[in-house]
Design a protein around this motif. Structure first.
Motif, short mmCIF file in Angstrom:
data_model
loop_
_atom_site.label_atom_id
_atom_site.label_comp_id
_atom_site.label_asym_id
_atom_site.label_seq_id
_atom_site.Cartn_x
_atom_site.Cartn_y
_atom_site.Cartn_z
N ASN A 167 0.78 -1.24 0.00
CA ASN A 167 0.00 0.00 0.00
C ASN A 167 0.81 1.29 0.00
O ASN A 167 0.23 2.37 -0.04
CB ASN A 167 -0.92 0.00 1.22
CG ASN A 167 -1.90 -1.15 1.19
OD1 ASN A 167 -2.84 -1.15 0.41
ND2 ASN A 167 -1.67 -2.14 2.04
N GLU A 229 -11.90 -9.13 -2.24
CA GLU A 229 -11.10 -8.73 -3.39
C GLU A 229 -11.67 -9.19 -4.72
O GLU A 229 -11.73 -8.43 -5.68
CB GLU A 229 -9.67 -9.25 -3.23
CG GLU A 229 -8.73 -8.78 -4.31
CD GLU A 229 -7.28 -9.17 -4.04
OE1 GLU A 229 -6.48 -9.15 -4.99
OE2 GLU A 229 -6.96 -9.49 -2.88
N TRP A 282 -5.93 6.86 -2.20
CA TRP A 282 -5.91 5.49 -2.71
C TRP A 282 -5.91 5.44 -4.23
O TRP A 282 -5.33 4.54 -4.83
CB TRP A 282 -7.08 4.71 -2.12
CG TRP A 282 -6.92 4.47 -0.66
CD1 TRP A 282 -7.68 4.99 0.35
CD2 TRP A 282 -5.89 3.69 -0.02
NE1 TRP A 282 -7.20 4.58 1.57
CE2 TRP A 282 -6.11 3.77 1.37
CE3 TRP A 282 -4.83 2.93 -0.49
CZ2 TRP A 282 -5.29 3.13 2.29
CZ3 TRP A 282 -4.02 2.27 0.42
CH2 TRP A 282 -4.25 2.38 1.79
N THR A 285 -2.30 6.06 -5.19
CA THR A 285 -1.51 4.86 -4.90
C THR A 285 -1.70 3.81 -5.97
O THR A 285 -0.74 3.18 -6.43
CB THR A 285 -1.90 4.30 -3.52
OG1 THR A 285 -1.67 5.29 -2.51
CG2 THR A 285 -1.10 3.05 -3.19
N SER A 286 -2.94 3.62 -6.38
CA SER A 286 -3.23 2.64 -7.42
C SER A 286 -2.60 3.03 -8.75
O SER A 286 -2.03 2.19 -9.45
CB SER A 286 -4.75 2.50 -7.59
OG SER A 286 -5.06 1.55 -8.59
N THR A 289 1.38 2.52 -8.40
CA THR A 289 1.82 1.13 -8.30
C THR A 289 1.29 0.24 -9.41
O THR A 289 1.84 -0.81 -9.68
CB THR A 289 1.38 0.52 -6.96
OG1 THR A 289 -0.07 0.52 -6.89
CG2 THR A 289 1.94 1.31 -5.78
N ALA A 291 -1.54 -1.20 -9.11
CA ALA A 291 -2.41 -2.16 -8.45
C ALA A 291 -3.87 -1.83 -8.75
O ALA A 291 -4.28 -0.67 -8.73
CB ALA A 291 -2.18 -2.15 -6.95
N THR A 294 -6.63 -1.76 -3.76
CA THR A 294 -5.85 -1.36 -2.60
C THR A 294 -6.66 -1.61 -1.33
O THR A 294 -7.86 -1.91 -1.39
CB THR A 294 -5.49 0.13 -2.67
OG1 THR A 294 -6.72 0.90 -2.67
CG2 THR A 294 -4.71 0.45 -3.95
#
Length: 316
Positions: A167, A229, A282, A285-286, A289, A291, A294
């Motif tokens: 994260n 998820e 968030w 962050t996604s 990365t 991802a 998250t």
């Protein structure tokens, strides 16, 4: 000896003057004097006060020092190699790690310059202010990690490391302009005085019953996010089910309570999950990365499911 084998594979004999030593090694006389004063090379004095050197030892050492210096290895590390305090491999590995840090800082700087250069006139002043506060990716990463350490104070180090790896974006080796802007915005977010309080409210859900087991709560919430998820990944709407039950149970158990309709209603009061700052954190962050899901996305989905299960509006 490792040092001697690397340089010559053998030994020379006899005493030589500082001038002769300079000729044999290509190292300037003034530099040899400095190395003598620094303890890198040993010498003896004649009755007339002139420096004399053991030919084999001095040549081996000076050639090694010259070659390591050419690679950028510092004298402190070289001295440690010569005294046996550090192996050659350790000294070179440390120097390579330092070069990696320098390259990372240069890559961050280059991407930052491009981000400002390519910005529209309306964006440029904002980006300049944002990026001027973050000198490199390492310091940006440290700022975000420090923020989460404060929020997750009771979390054991191994659990925290798992959280961090998933994260908190790692320092970027070759970032794009968009990534450095995004990371700098993360740093600005965690520096906001009220942001920590908003995130803490979202995570701990403070209420009339105090939390007795924060570590157990964190573990349970992480498990619930993992259970949700696949549904999040498939784009399914927030709903009741095993993931939500595990989430509520984690909060109830951590407070010494039971999962009841009344507890669920209390748990959803005063939600901060739709605060634009947490959603922005968030999302950034996604994006950085890559991802798709998250912890923030998992928590938001679960809180929306909690809203629905208690008859409240589903957050968007």
């Amino acid at each position: 000896m490792e040092v001697q084998e690397i340089v010559t594979g053998g030994t020379l004999h006899g005493l030589v003057s500082i001038g002769e030593l300079s000729r044999l090694t290509g190292v300037a006389v003034r530099t040899i004097r400095f190395y003598c004063d620094s303890g890198i090379v040993e010498s003896t004095r004649t009755t007339g006060g002139h420096r004399m050197f053991d030919k084999g030892t001095a040549v081996d050492r000076l050639l090694l020092v010259r070659r390591l210096r050419a690679l950028g290895v510092g004298l402190v590390a070289i001295a440690a190699v010569l005294t046996g305090e550090q192996s050659m491999a350790e000294a070179l590995a440390a120097e390579r790690a330092a070069v990696d840090v320098e390259l990372g800082a240069l890559a961050w700087r280059r991407a930052s310059l491009r981000a400002i250069e390519n910005a529209t006139p309306a964006e440029r002043a904002t980006r300049l202010e944002l990026l001027a506060e973050v000198s490199d990716g390492g310091s940006a990463h440290d700022s975000v990690v420090t923020f989460w350490r404060r929020i997750l104070t009771p979390m054991p180090s191994d659990m925290f490391e798992d959280f961090r790896s998933m994260n908190v974006p790692d320092p970027l080796r070759d970032p794009t302009p968009e990534q450095v802007v995004g990371y700098a915005e993360l740093v600005a977010l965690v520096a906001e005085p009220r942001f920590a309080a908003v995130v803490s409210q979202q995570l701990w859900r403070p209420g009339p019953t105090p939390i007795r087991d924060k570590v157990g709560l964190l573990s349970g919430v992480a498990e619930a996010c993992g259970m949700a998820e696949s549904q999040i990944h498939e784009g399914r709407a927030p709903c009741s089910g095993r993931a939500l039950d595990r989430f509520v149970d984690a909060h109830a158990t951590a407070r010494g309570e039971r999962d009841t309709p009344g507890f669920r209603e209390r748990l959803r009061v005063g939600l901060h999950d739709n605060d634009p700052r947490t959603q922005r954190y968030w999302r950034l962050t996604s994006e950085i990365t890559g991802a798709t899901i998250t912890v923030g996305a998992g928590q938001l989905w679960l809180y929306n499911a909690l809203d629905r299960s208690t008859g409240g509006p589903v957050s968007r």
